[in-house]
Design a protein around this motif. Structure first.
Motif, mmCIF file in Angstrom:
data_model
loop_
_atom_site.group_PDB
_atom_site.id
_atom_site.type_symbol
_atom_site.label_atom_id
_atom_site.label_comp_id
_atom_site.label_asym_id
_atom_site.label_seq_id
_atom_site.Cartn_x
_atom_site.Cartn_y
_atom_site.Cartn_z
ATOM 1 N N ILE A 7 36.440 -16.624 -7.952
ATOM 2 C CA ILE A 7 37.193 -17.504 -8.840
ATOM 3 C C ILE A 7 38.444 -16.739 -9.229
ATOM 4 C CG2 ILE A 7 37.190 -18.796 -11.000
ATOM 5 C CD1 ILE A 7 35.016 -19.724 -9.068
ATOM 6 N N ARG A 8 39.597 -17.370 -9.008
ATOM 7 C CA ARG A 8 40.865 -16.692 -9.306
ATOM 8 C C ARG A 8 41.896 -17.715 -9.761
ATOM 9 N NH1 ARG A 8 44.271 -18.104 -5.355
ATOM 10 N NH2 ARG A 8 43.473 -18.520 -3.274
ATOM 11 N N LYS A 9 42.995 -17.189 -10.294
ATOM 12 C CA LYS A 9 44.093 -18.062 -10.686
ATOM 13 C C LYS A 9 44.724 -18.680 -9.439
ATOM 14 C CE LYS A 9 45.430 -15.915 -15.010
ATOM 15 N NZ LYS A 9 46.517 -15.300 -15.777
ATOM 16 N N MET A 10 45.089 -19.922 -9.563
ATOM 17 C CA MET A 10 45.721 -20.624 -8.453
ATOM 18 C C MET A 10 47.137 -20.094 -8.240
ATOM 19 S SD MET A 10 46.116 -24.715 -8.081
ATOM 20 C CE MET A 10 47.210 -25.420 -6.885
ATOM 21 N N LYS A 11 47.530 -19.988 -6.977
ATOM 22 C CA LYS A 11 48.885 -19.568 -6.604
ATOM 23 C C LYS A 11 49.600 -20.758 -5.968
ATOM 24 C CE LYS A 11 46.822 -16.039 -4.387
ATOM 25 N NZ LYS A 11 46.685 -14.969 -3.430
ATOM 26 N N LYS A 12 50.904 -20.668 -5.891
ATOM 27 C CA LYS A 12 51.681 -21.748 -5.271
ATOM 28 C C LYS A 12 51.247 -21.998 -3.832
ATOM 29 C CE LYS A 12 55.747 -21.442 -8.165
ATOM 30 N NZ LYS A 12 57.198 -21.325 -8.257
ATOM 31 N N GLU A 13 50.782 -20.965 -3.151
ATOM 32 C CA GLU A 13 50.337 -21.104 -1.766
ATOM 33 C C GLU A 13 49.089 -21.987 -1.652
ATOM 34 O OE1 GLU A 13 50.457 -17.536 -2.995
ATOM 35 O OE2 GLU A 13 52.593 -17.911 -2.795
ATOM 36 N N ASP A 14 48.371 -22.160 -2.754
ATOM 37 C CA ASP A 14 47.151 -22.977 -2.764
ATOM 38 C C ASP A 14 47.443 -24.462 -2.999
ATOM 39 O OD1 ASP A 14 45.432 -20.663 -2.612
ATOM 40 O OD2 ASP A 14 45.794 -20.338 -4.753
ATOM 41 N N LEU A 15 48.663 -24.780 -3.336
ATOM 42 C CA LEU A 15 49.005 -26.120 -3.808
ATOM 43 C C LEU A 15 48.664 -27.221 -2.812
ATOM 44 C CD1 LEU A 15 50.230 -27.634 -6.203
ATOM 45 C CD2 LEU A 15 52.443 -27.399 -5.115
ATOM 46 N N ASP A 16 49.077 -27.095 -1.568
ATOM 47 C CA ASP A 16 48.837 -28.168 -0.593
ATOM 48 C C ASP A 16 47.350 -28.406 -0.357
ATOM 49 O OD1 ASP A 16 51.520 -28.802 -0.206
ATOM 50 O OD2 ASP A 16 51.747 -27.321 1.394
ATOM 51 N N LEU A 19 45.853 -30.087 -3.440
ATOM 52 C CA LEU A 19 46.231 -31.503 -3.490
ATOM 53 C C LEU A 19 45.389 -32.330 -2.533
ATOM 54 C CD1 LEU A 19 50.102 -31.219 -3.738
ATOM 55 C CD2 LEU A 19 48.571 -32.207 -5.443
ATOM 56 N N ASP A 20 45.183 -31.828 -1.337
ATOM 57 C CA ASP A 20 44.340 -32.539 -0.374
ATOM 58 C C ASP A 20 42.928 -32.731 -0.923
ATOM 59 O OD1 ASP A 20 46.418 -32.726 1.425
ATOM 60 O OD2 ASP A 20 45.761 -31.009 2.633
ATOM 61 N N GLN A 21 42.387 -31.704 -1.564
ATOM 62 C CA GLN A 21 41.040 -31.798 -2.120
ATOM 63 C C GLN A 21 40.980 -32.785 -3.286
ATOM 64 O OE1 GLN A 21 38.335 -30.349 -0.618
ATOM 65 N NE2 GLN A 21 39.933 -29.957 0.882
ATOM 66 N N ILE A 22 42.006 -32.806 -4.117
ATOM 67 C CA ILE A 22 42.052 -33.748 -5.237
ATOM 68 C C ILE A 22 42.081 -35.179 -4.725
ATOM 69 C CG2 ILE A 22 43.502 -34.610 -7.128
ATOM 70 C CD1 ILE A 22 44.302 -31.620 -7.600
ATOM 71 N N VAL A 23 42.928 -35.449 -3.743
ATOM 72 C CA VAL A 23 43.026 -36.801 -3.190
ATOM 73 C C VAL A 23 41.702 -37.212 -2.549
ATOM 74 C CG1 VAL A 23 44.175 -38.230 -1.454
ATOM 75 C CG2 VAL A 23 45.529 -36.730 -2.921
ATOM 76 N N ARG A 24 41.082 -36.307 -1.807
ATOM 77 C CA ARG A 24 39.786 -36.615 -1.190
ATOM 78 C C ARG A 24 38.734 -36.947 -2.246
ATOM 79 N NH1 ARG A 24 37.710 -32.274 2.750
ATOM 80 N NH2 ARG A 24 36.248 -33.933 3.216
ATOM 81 N N PHE A 46 50.089 -36.007 -8.644
ATOM 82 C CA PHE A 46 49.198 -34.846 -8.760
ATOM 83 C C PHE A 46 49.986 -33.555 -8.536
ATOM 84 C CE2 PHE A 46 45.683 -37.758 -6.886
ATOM 85 C CZ PHE A 46 45.492 -38.371 -8.104
ATOM 86 N N ARG A 47 50.871 -33.568 -7.542
ATOM 87 C CA ARG A 47 51.700 -32.388 -7.256
ATOM 88 C C ARG A 47 52.540 -32.020 -8.475
ATOM 89 N NH1 ARG A 47 53.571 -29.474 -3.037
ATOM 90 N NH2 ARG A 47 52.579 -30.816 -1.513
ATOM 91 N N LYS A 48 53.155 -33.021 -9.070
ATOM 92 C CA LYS A 48 54.006 -32.790 -10.248
ATOM 93 C C LYS A 48 53.204 -32.121 -11.362
ATOM 94 C CE LYS A 48 56.293 -35.425 -13.821
ATOM 95 N NZ LYS A 48 56.417 -36.746 -14.398
ATOM 96 N N GLU A 51 52.230 -28.489 -10.341
ATOM 97 C CA GLU A 51 53.396 -27.609 -10.399
ATOM 98 C C GLU A 51 53.760 -27.288 -11.845
ATOM 99 O OE1 GLU A 51 56.238 -29.742 -8.006
ATOM 100 O OE2 GLU A 51 55.651 -28.656 -6.192
ATOM 101 N N GLU A 52 53.655 -28.290 -12.708
ATOM 102 C CA GLU A 52 53.917 -28.057 -14.136
ATOM 103 C C GLU A 52 52.925 -27.050 -14.700
ATOM 104 O OE1 GLU A 52 53.453 -30.422 -18.355
ATOM 105 O OE2 GLU A 52 53.938 -31.595 -16.579
ATOM 106 N N ALA A 53 51.661 -27.217 -14.372
ATOM 107 C CA ALA A 53 50.636 -26.309 -14.870
ATOM 108 C C ALA A 53 50.827 -24.894 -14.334
ATOM 109 C CB ALA A 53 49.252 -26.830 -14.493
#
Length: 67
Positions: A7-16, A19-24, A46-48, A51-53
């Motif tokens: 378990i780790r902090k999310m990085k920008k590289e994890d974003l795509d 997002l795919d997992q959230i939509v699924r 969701f991306r917005k 990214e804000e978070a």
């Protein structure tokens, strides 16, 4: 068999991937309850929010799990 989960902090590289997992997940939930219907522009929204978070670590904690 023991699998290790990190378990780790999310990085920008994890974003795509995130997002795919959230939509699924939202689409799966919509199969059981139409309140979770996913609109065409949902992924952009969701991306917005993610990214804000990610851009405000004093206000949000965004975690991911990897194994």
């Amino acid at each position: 068999m023991t699998e290790k989960v990190l378990i780790r902090k999310m990085k920008k590289e994890d974003l795509d991937f995130a997002l795919d997992q959230i939509v699924r997940l939202k689409r799966l939930n919509a199969e059981f309850d139409n309140i979770f219907n996913v609109a065409e522009d949902s992924k952009a929204n969701f991306r917005k929010h993610l990214e804000e978070a990610l851009g405000d670590p004093d206000k949000y904690i965004v975690l991911v799990a990897e194994y």
